[in-house]
Scaffold this motif. Structure first.
Motif, short mmCIF file in Angstrom:
data_model
loop_
_atom_site.label_atom_id
_atom_site.label_comp_id
_atom_site.label_asym_id
_atom_site.label_seq_id
_atom_site.Cartn_x
_atom_site.Cartn_y
_atom_site.Cartn_z
N LEU A 1 7.08 -36.98 -40.17
CA LEU A 1 8.24 -37.54 -40.86
C LEU A 1 8.14 -39.05 -40.98
CD1 LEU A 1 11.11 -35.44 -39.24
CD2 LEU A 1 10.18 -35.18 -41.54
N VAL A 2 7.56 -39.66 -39.94
CA VAL A 2 7.53 -41.13 -39.90
C VAL A 2 6.58 -41.70 -40.93
CG1 VAL A 2 6.77 -43.08 -38.49
CG2 VAL A 2 8.32 -41.38 -37.53
N TRP A 3 5.41 -41.02 -41.14
CA TRP A 3 4.42 -41.59 -42.05
C TRP A 3 4.95 -41.80 -43.46
CZ3 TRP A 3 0.61 -44.54 -41.20
CH2 TRP A 3 -0.15 -44.44 -40.03
N PRO A 4 5.59 -40.76 -44.08
CA PRO A 4 6.14 -41.02 -45.42
C PRO A 4 7.16 -42.16 -45.43
CG PRO A 4 6.09 -38.66 -44.97
CD PRO A 4 5.77 -39.35 -43.68
N VAL A 5 8.03 -42.17 -44.40
CA VAL A 5 9.02 -43.25 -44.34
C VAL A 5 8.33 -44.60 -44.19
CG1 VAL A 5 10.94 -44.19 -43.00
CG2 VAL A 5 10.78 -41.72 -43.39
N LEU A 6 7.28 -44.62 -43.34
CA LEU A 6 6.56 -45.87 -43.14
C LEU A 6 5.89 -46.33 -44.43
CD1 LEU A 6 5.60 -48.02 -41.16
CD2 LEU A 6 3.66 -46.57 -40.58
N LEU A 7 5.32 -45.37 -45.19
CA LEU A 7 4.69 -45.75 -46.45
C LEU A 7 5.73 -46.30 -47.43
CD1 LEU A 7 2.19 -42.78 -46.93
CD2 LEU A 7 1.67 -45.13 -46.28
N ILE A 8 6.91 -45.67 -47.45
CA ILE A 8 7.97 -46.16 -48.33
C ILE A 8 8.37 -47.58 -47.93
CG2 ILE A 8 10.38 -45.83 -48.99
CD1 ILE A 8 9.89 -42.82 -48.79
N VAL A 9 8.52 -47.78 -46.61
CA VAL A 9 8.91 -49.11 -46.12
C VAL A 9 7.84 -50.14 -46.47
CG1 VAL A 9 9.33 -50.48 -44.05
CG2 VAL A 9 10.38 -48.23 -44.29
N LEU A 10 6.56 -49.74 -46.26
CA LEU A 10 5.48 -50.68 -46.59
C LEU A 10 5.47 -50.99 -48.09
CD1 LEU A 10 2.57 -49.32 -44.36
CD2 LEU A 10 3.90 -51.40 -44.03
#
Length: 386
Positions: free
Chosen positions: A234-243
């Motif tokens: 779950l964190v990776w997609p959110v992290l990519l969006i944030v990046l």
């Protein structure tokens, strides 16, 4: 007396079912596995280690001593933080135990070694000896299951260690078909065959110290890793969006900074040009207004002056309008053009003055009077309107 009251208030023991003995209970239960296949082993753990760190060190020590391919469960009984024993079992055997639960797995509250299901109390040893072997609980924190010959050696060694540590059992509850074969081991120790014969201070409890947590049905470490993996997914997609958002914001920030730099450069060049060409001195408070005023001033100054109309020009421009009046005399002088006219009435005089004004000639009446012969006589001084 207080111990008896406490014993009566203890929560009832959960239902238990030994794997392979008929059908499991209809309700929730704890499944018992052969203790000989899931022994407790003592480890040397630093006292300062607590929580997950203590579990990790215990797991490494157990695997180093016993070899790979084992499931390891901390024996954290009665909530003790200084526990130093773990239960170990071969992973393939654990999988077979889980498979033996079948449809009843949903009701199973744990796969626990059978020796942990024996009643226990501090200072009390409980031993069940039958034809299949021996199951022993040596106080709240220790226990084992073994065949008869090995059980004799283990009990002898455990009793010797307890006496050497000045902590021999205060009583031994010895039951089972072959119990008499073990009675000689406990000379000098209070030996009883029924729980009712124990003193009140040694009233035992059954699975009241958290034994069900020594559970081979579930792997807390694997569960935690599974949760961590799900969180990571779950964190990776959110992290990519944030990046991505940060990258876009950074690009926008760089663009804005670049635009501001360019705007400042253009403004500086504009001010320099205005100082050079339009406003060489004085403060510039409103650039646009001051530049427009200066341009208008220079445009007005650059326009050629229109020469004033002479008397003949005035007469030529007024002639079409004077043709409707009776012109008595025209005087051309330095002061301009004077015209004496005779009209039907004062209304006609006012109309003539207005008509001359409409074509850019100012007609000033210097004399007007009623003529004795009829009509109105007037002298008009003509000049170009400013």
């Amino acid at each position: 007396m207080r111990d008896s009251v406490s014993a009566r208030r203890r929560a009832p023991a959960p239902a238990t079912w030994r794997i392979g003995d008929g059908s499991p209970p209809a309700g929730p239960f704890v499944a018992l596995v052969p203790g000989a296949e899931a022994p407790l082993i003592a480890l040397s753990l630093p006292a300062a280690l607590k929580g997950v760190a203590r579990e990790d060190v215990a797991r490494r020590q157990a695997l180093d001593r016993m070899g790979p391919g084992l499931d390891v469960r901390p024996a954290r009984l009665d909530g003790a933080e200084d526990w130093f024993r773990v239960a170990v079992a071969e992973r393939m055997q654990v999988l077979r135990w889980r498979g033996a639960l079948g449809p009843a797995a949903a009701r199973c509250r744990g796969l626990v070694p059978d020796y942990l299901a024996l009643p226990t109390a501090p200072g009390l040893w409980v031993i069940e000896a039958d034809r299949d072997g021996v199951v022993a609980r040596l106080g709240p924190a220790d226990g084992f299951a073994a065949e008869h010959a090995l059980a004799v050696r283990m009990l002898t060694l455990a009793l010797a260690e307890a006496r050497a540590g000045s902590a021999p059992p205060r009583a031994v509850l010895l039951t089972g078909e072959t119990a008499s074969a073990f009675a000689g081991l406990f000379e000098g120790v209070s030996l009883v065959s029924q729980a009712g014969d124990l003193p009140a201070a040694l009233t035992p409890g059954v699975m009241a110290l958290g034994e069900a947590a020594v559970d081979f049905a579930r792997d807390p470490r694997a569960d935690a890793e599974g949760v961590e993996a799900r969180i990571r997914r779950l964190v990776w997609p959110v992290l990519l969006i944030v990046l991505g958002a940060l990258g876009w914001a950074g690009a926008q920030g760089l663009g804005i900074a670049r635009d501001r730099t360019q705007a400042a450069s253009v403004q500086a060049e504009t001010l320099a040009a205005v100082r050079r060409d339009l406003l060489p001195s004085g403060p510039i408070l409103d650039l646009e207004v001051q530049v427009m005023r200066e341009i208008e001033r220079r445009r007005a100054a650059a326009q050629p002056e229109v020469a004033a109309l002479g008397p003949l020009d005035l007469l030529r421009q007024a002639s079409p309008l004077l043709s409707g009046a009776d012109v008595q005399a025209v005087t051309l002088g330095a002061d301009g053009l004077s015209v004496e006219v005779k009209l039907a009435d004062f209304q006609a005089l006012d109309a003539l003055v207005a008509s001359l004004g409409a074509v850019g000639l100012a007609a000033r009446t210097s004399r007007s009077a009623i003529d004795p012969d009829g009509g109105v006589g007037a002298t008009l001084t003509l000049e170009a309107q400013p």
